[in-house]
Design a protein around this motif. Structure first.
Motif, PDB file in Angstrom:
ATOM      1  N   TYR A  24     -64.843 -71.983  57.014  1.00 35.44           N
ATOM      2  CA  TYR A  24     -66.083 -72.303  57.741  1.00 35.44           C
ATOM      3  C   TYR A  24     -65.930 -73.603  58.530  1.00 35.44           C
ATOM      4  N   PRO A  25     -66.704 -73.752  59.622  1.00 40.03           N
ATOM      5  CA  PRO A  25     -66.549 -74.930  60.485  1.00 40.03           C
ATOM      6  C   PRO A  25     -67.429 -76.121  60.113  1.00 40.03           C
ATOM      7  N   ASP A  59     -74.070 -75.627  62.299  1.00 39.62           N
ATOM      8  CA  ASP A  59     -73.225 -74.724  63.080  1.00 39.62           C
ATOM      9  C   ASP A  59     -73.769 -73.323  62.849  1.00 39.62           C
ATOM     10  N   ASP A  60     -73.238 -72.347  63.589  1.00 38.77           N
ATOM     11  CA  ASP A  60     -73.794 -70.987  63.517  1.00 38.77           C
ATOM     12  C   ASP A  60     -73.097 -70.106  62.485  1.00 38.77           C
ATOM     13  N   TYR A  61     -72.062 -70.598  61.822  1.00 31.23           N
ATOM     14  CA  TYR A  61     -71.200 -69.729  61.010  1.00 31.23           C
ATOM     15  C   TYR A  61     -71.201 -70.008  59.515  1.00 31.23           C
ATOM     16  N   THR A  62     -71.382 -71.274  59.125  1.00 31.19           N
ATOM     17  CA  THR A  62     -71.346 -71.595  57.691  1.00 31.19           C
ATOM     18  C   THR A  62     -72.569 -70.994  56.993  1.00 31.19           C
ATOM     19  N   PRO A  63     -72.361 -70.214  55.932  1.00 27.89           N
ATOM     20  CA  PRO A  63     -73.514 -69.629  55.231  1.00 27.89           C
ATOM     21  C   PRO A  63     -74.405 -70.704  54.598  1.00 27.89           C
ATOM     22  N   HIS A  83     -80.274 -77.060  59.348  1.00 25.76           N
ATOM     23  CA  HIS A  83     -80.341 -75.772  60.046  1.00 25.76           C
ATOM     24  C   HIS A  83     -81.374 -75.820  61.175  1.00 25.76           C
TER      25      HIS A  83
END
Ligand code: TYC
Length: 102
Positions: free
Chosen positions: A93-94, A31-35, A62
């Motif tokens: 986070y998603p 996903d684009d948001y989880t670090p 990634h």
């Protein structure tokens, strides 16, 4: 197997084979948001990966969209995938994982 009294006896199994349980992949999704470091931490803590292996799997997800976090019998795989979603949700986070037959 034929017996002396003309009967038929069932073949004895000398080695009783244990059936291995069917295994399932816990697949981590990008996903684009989880670090990145959060994903590495999840792989180390929930999937017992070394820091180097956790980083490798995280980068695989990634770059390719998905990657195998671990391989387990059904109940354990489901529990691991649920734990991923739970710790990610708690942190805001998603991050998600799915379970697929290996
Ligand atoms: N794509 C995320 C980022 O750029 C990192 C990430 C990697 C997220 C693996 C989820 O399963 C994942 N921050």
């Amino acid at each position: 197997m034929a017996t002396s009294d003309g009967g038929v006896k069932e073949q004895q199994r000398s080695e009783t084979k244990q059936q291995e349980p069917t295994l399932y992949n816990v697949v981590l999704l990008n996903d684009d948001y989880t670090p990145m470091m959060f994903v590495v931490d999840v792989l180390e803590t929930l999937f017992q990966k070394s820091p180097a292996e956790a980083y490798r799997v995280m980068m695989q997800v990634h770059l390719n969209g998905r990657g195998i976090a671990g391989v387990y019998p059904w109940e354990i795989a489901e529990t691991k995938a649920d734990r991923v979603a739970a710790v990610a949700r708690d942190a805001g986070y998603p991050l998600k994982a799915t379970v697929e037959e290996a």
